[in-house]
Design a protein around this motif. Structure first.
Motif, PDB file in Angstrom:
ATOM      1  N   ILE A  34     -30.786  30.212 -55.358  1.00  0.00           N
ATOM      2  CA  ILE A  34     -30.007  29.036 -55.931  1.00  0.00           C
ATOM      3  C   ILE A  34     -30.155  27.822 -54.958  1.00  0.00           C
ATOM      4  O   ILE A  34     -29.260  27.395 -54.377  1.00  0.00           O
ATOM      5  CB  ILE A  34     -28.544  29.348 -56.190  1.00  0.00           C
ATOM      6  CG1 ILE A  34     -28.517  30.769 -56.878  1.00  0.00           C
ATOM      7  CG2 ILE A  34     -28.048  28.173 -57.198  1.00  0.00           C
ATOM      8  CD1 ILE A  34     -29.001  30.806 -58.241  1.00  0.00           C
ATOM      9  N   ARG A  44     -35.884  25.908 -59.219  1.00  0.00           N
ATOM     10  CA  ARG A  44     -36.048  26.585 -60.565  1.00  0.00           C
ATOM     11  C   ARG A  44     -34.645  27.095 -61.142  1.00  0.00           C
ATOM     12  O   ARG A  44     -34.489  26.991 -62.401  1.00  0.00           O
ATOM     13  CB  ARG A  44     -36.922  27.470 -60.697  1.00  0.00           C
ATOM     14  CG  ARG A  44     -38.389  27.100 -60.150  1.00  0.00           C
ATOM     15  CD  ARG A  44     -39.566  28.126 -60.457  1.00  0.00           C
ATOM     16  NE  ARG A  44     -39.506  28.854 -61.765  1.00  0.00           N
ATOM     17  CZ  ARG A  44     -40.490  29.607 -62.174  1.00  0.00           C
ATOM     18  NH1 ARG A  44     -41.000  30.140 -60.997  1.00  0.00           N
ATOM     19  NH2 ARG A  44     -40.457  30.240 -63.349  1.00  0.00           N
ATOM     20  N   TYR A  45     -33.952  27.463 -60.381  1.00  0.00           N
ATOM     21  CA  TYR A  45     -32.473  28.156 -61.024  1.00  0.00           C
ATOM     22  C   TYR A  45     -31.295  27.478 -60.362  1.00  0.00           C
ATOM     23  O   TYR A  45     -30.185  28.325 -60.309  1.00  0.00           O
ATOM     24  CB  TYR A  45     -32.667  29.752 -60.479  1.00  0.00           C
ATOM     25  CG  TYR A  45     -34.070  30.209 -60.993  1.00  0.00           C
ATOM     26  CD1 TYR A  45     -34.087  30.370 -62.306  1.00  0.00           C
ATOM     27  CD2 TYR A  45     -34.967  30.698 -60.204  1.00  0.00           C
ATOM     28  CE1 TYR A  45     -35.618  31.003 -62.718  1.00  0.00           C
ATOM     29  CE2 TYR A  45     -35.927  31.357 -60.666  1.00  0.00           C
ATOM     30  CZ  TYR A  45     -36.462  31.490 -61.834  1.00  0.00           C
ATOM     31  OH  TYR A  45     -37.626  32.096 -62.268  1.00  0.00           O
ATOM     32  N   LEU A  46     -31.199  26.299 -60.024  1.00  0.00           N
ATOM     33  CA  LEU A  46     -30.135  25.638 -59.546  1.00  0.00           C
ATOM     34  C   LEU A  46     -29.169  25.453 -60.752  1.00  0.00           C
ATOM     35  O   LEU A  46     -27.932  25.367 -60.361  1.00  0.00           O
ATOM     36  CB  LEU A  46     -30.490  24.181 -59.147  1.00  0.00           C
ATOM     37  CG  LEU A  46     -30.962  24.134 -57.678  1.00  0.00           C
ATOM     38  CD1 LEU A  46     -31.569  22.556 -57.380  1.00  0.00           C
ATOM     39  CD2 LEU A  46     -30.066  24.423 -56.562  1.00  0.00           C
ATOM     40  N   ASP A  47     -29.410  25.325 -62.040  1.00  0.00           N
ATOM     41  CA  ASP A  47     -28.647  25.165 -63.169  1.00  0.00           C
ATOM     42  C   ASP A  47     -28.211  26.809 -63.355  1.00  0.00           C
ATOM     43  O   ASP A  47     -28.800  27.606 -63.404  1.00  0.00           O
ATOM     44  CB  ASP A  47     -29.354  24.873 -64.301  1.00  0.00           C
ATOM     45  CG  ASP A  47     -28.499  24.756 -65.599  1.00  0.00           C
ATOM     46  OD1 ASP A  47     -27.702  23.929 -65.644  1.00  0.00           O
ATOM     47  OD2 ASP A  47     -28.685  25.697 -66.276  1.00  0.00           O
ATOM     48  N   VAL A  48     -26.994  26.645 -63.628  1.00  0.00           N
ATOM     49  CA  VAL A  48     -26.128  28.129 -63.797  1.00  0.00           C
ATOM     50  C   VAL A  48     -26.853  28.817 -65.032  1.00  0.00           C
ATOM     51  O   VAL A  48     -27.133  30.292 -64.855  1.00  0.00           O
ATOM     52  CB  VAL A  48     -24.747  28.147 -63.956  1.00  0.00           C
ATOM     53  CG1 VAL A  48     -24.254  29.228 -64.225  1.00  0.00           C
ATOM     54  CG2 VAL A  48     -24.069  27.687 -62.662  1.00  0.00           C
ATOM     55  N   ASP A  49     -27.041  28.134 -66.180  1.00  0.00           N
ATOM     56  CA  ASP A  49     -27.560  28.824 -67.218  1.00  0.00           C
ATOM     57  C   ASP A  49     -29.010  29.445 -66.900  1.00  0.00           C
ATOM     58  O   ASP A  49     -29.486  30.409 -67.415  1.00  0.00           O
ATOM     59  CB  ASP A  49     -27.642  28.185 -68.305  1.00  0.00           C
ATOM     60  CG  ASP A  49     -26.257  27.708 -69.001  1.00  0.00           C
ATOM     61  OD1 ASP A  49     -25.407  28.596 -68.837  1.00  0.00           O
ATOM     62  OD2 ASP A  49     -26.060  26.691 -69.625  1.00  0.00           O
ATOM     63  N   ALA A  50     -29.660  28.692 -66.085  1.00  0.00           N
ATOM     64  CA  ALA A  50     -31.079  29.106 -65.731  1.00  0.00           C
ATOM     65  C   ALA A  50     -30.947  30.226 -64.913  1.00  0.00           C
ATOM     66  O   ALA A  50     -32.018  31.265 -65.178  1.00  0.00           O
ATOM     67  CB  ALA A  50     -31.888  27.949 -65.291  1.00  0.00           C
ATOM     68  N   ALA A  51     -30.192  30.349 -63.965  1.00  0.00           N
ATOM     69  CA  ALA A  51     -29.991  31.383 -63.015  1.00  0.00           C
ATOM     70  C   ALA A  51     -29.571  32.616 -63.846  1.00  0.00           C
ATOM     71  O   ALA A  51     -30.204  33.641 -63.684  1.00  0.00           O
ATOM     72  CB  ALA A  51     -29.061  31.100 -61.962  1.00  0.00           C
ATOM     73  N   ARG A  88     -23.051  26.191 -54.474  1.00  0.00           N
ATOM     74  CA  ARG A  88     -24.280  26.516 -55.064  1.00  0.00           C
ATOM     75  C   ARG A  88     -24.146  28.049 -55.754  1.00  0.00           C
ATOM     76  O   ARG A  88     -24.651  28.298 -56.994  1.00  0.00           O
ATOM     77  CB  ARG A  88     -25.379  26.562 -54.356  1.00  0.00           C
ATOM     78  CG  ARG A  88     -25.916  25.262 -53.908  1.00  0.00           C
ATOM     79  CD  ARG A  88     -26.959  25.291 -52.896  1.00  0.00           C
ATOM     80  NE  ARG A  88     -27.503  24.168 -52.435  1.00  0.00           N
ATOM     81  CZ  ARG A  88     -28.609  23.762 -51.429  1.00  0.00           C
ATOM     82  NH1 ARG A  88     -28.993  25.010 -51.068  1.00  0.00           N
ATOM     83  NH2 ARG A  88     -28.823  22.807 -51.279  1.00  0.00           N
ATOM     84  N   VAL A  92     -22.514  31.228 -60.089  1.00  0.00           N
ATOM     85  CA  VAL A  92     -23.678  31.826 -60.636  1.00  0.00           C
ATOM     86  C   VAL A  92     -23.073  33.162 -60.402  1.00  0.00           C
ATOM     87  O   VAL A  92     -23.389  34.034 -61.352  1.00  0.00           O
ATOM     88  CB  VAL A  92     -24.998  31.710 -59.742  1.00  0.00           C
ATOM     89  CG1 VAL A  92     -25.928  32.974 -60.189  1.00  0.00           C
ATOM     90  CG2 VAL A  92     -25.507  30.193 -60.121  1.00  0.00           C
TER      91      VAL A  92
END
Length: 288
Positions: A34, A44-51, A88, A92
């Motif tokens: 993150i 690439r995975y800073l967004d919670v949904d993406a993570a 961050r 998550v």
């Protein structure tokens, strides 16, 4: 005749009922950064949904646990405050608790971050400084009774005798953990591939992992996409899956019981094949 490997056996049952079992097969730790600046997947995975989506994908591919990091530890990285790291990773962690049914490890060397992560539902702490960066870290581990991964690291590559020095450094981390009241069976070790080591030393250590496994603790190998692999093959970070897979197989053959990887599916397959050979030779049940 080569002495057969003897694998550490233990089942960890966490407060929420999740488990991790050592001794029957290699465990796969999926990497979830993150961070905006990690060497392989920064931003690439800073967004919670993406993570969360990435974590679910890794679990579907065979990850036994997820390792979350909120600060890059690549060479030349910019340190971040505990507050930024917490901002961050905590959202998550909370989101993952309702989305995946595997334990969550948190990659941090800061006691403040560790407390926040455990309060949010993390199960394991992964300290790249082996409890030596923050004097309060060992006490946090002891207080919460959680497993801790002690990674080898040092500020300078001033080795007198490289591998014995690495082992001595890790034994000092173990001493710090025990002195704080950390249970011996909550200690896992990581050789620290890529940390305070040049390519030649990394290659030497990758060939001598059995000496670390002989200390009697579970060993996590975290070589995925590391500089030594990229430099050896002359390839970028996103094109070294075979190189990483090689380290996975060789690590298992030397007694490593967990691998921390970006490419879960490929390394899961490698581990299953290696387990079918190595665990049979060790007299244990083969991998599933």
């Amino acid at each position: 005749m080569k002495r057969p490997l003897v694998f550490y056996k233990r089942t960890y049952t966490f407060k929420d009922g999740l488990t991790l079992e050592f001794g029957n097969r290699t465990l796969i730790m999926g990497i979830l950064n993150i961070t905006p600046d990690s060497f392989s997947d920064g931003g690439r995975y800073l967004d919670v949904d993406a993570a969360v989506a990435r974590a679910r994908e890794m679990v579907e591919e065979g990850a036994d646990l997820i390792d979350i990091g909120g600060e890059s530890t690549r060479p030349g990285h910019d340190p971040v405050s505990a507050e930024e790291e917490i901002a961050r990773i905590v959202p998550v962690i909370r989101a993952l608790r309702g989305s995946v049914r595997v334990p969550i490890s948190v990659d941090t060397y800061k006691a403040k971050t560790a407390r926040a992560a455990l309060a949010a539902g993390a199960h394991i702490l992964n300290d790249v400084w082996g409890l030596k960066a923050d004097p309060e870290m060992a006490a946090v581990v002891a207080e919460h009774g959680c497993p801790v991964i002690l990674m080898h690291n040092r500020k300078k590559m001033d080795y007198a005798d490289f591998v014995p020095d690495v082992l001595a450094d890790l034994q000092e981390s173990v001493r710090l953990a025990r002195a704080a009241g950390v249970a011996d069976d909550h200690i896992w070790l990581d050789p620290g591939i890529g940390f305070a080591k040049d390519d030649e030393r990394n290659l030497e250590l990758l060939g001598r992992l059995g000496e670390l496994a002989a200390l009697g603790y579970p060993v996590l190998l975290a070589a995925s996409r590391k500089t030594v692999i990229r430099n050896t093959l002359g390839l970028p970070a996103d094109d070294v899956v075979e190189g990483t897979a090689t380290t996975t197989a060789l690590g298992i053959a030397q007694g490593c019981q967990m691998v921390r990887v970006h490419d879960v599916k490929a390394n899961k397959r490698v581990a299953r094949m290696a387990d079918a050979i190595v665990y049979r030779q060790a007299g244990e049940k083969k991998g599933d």
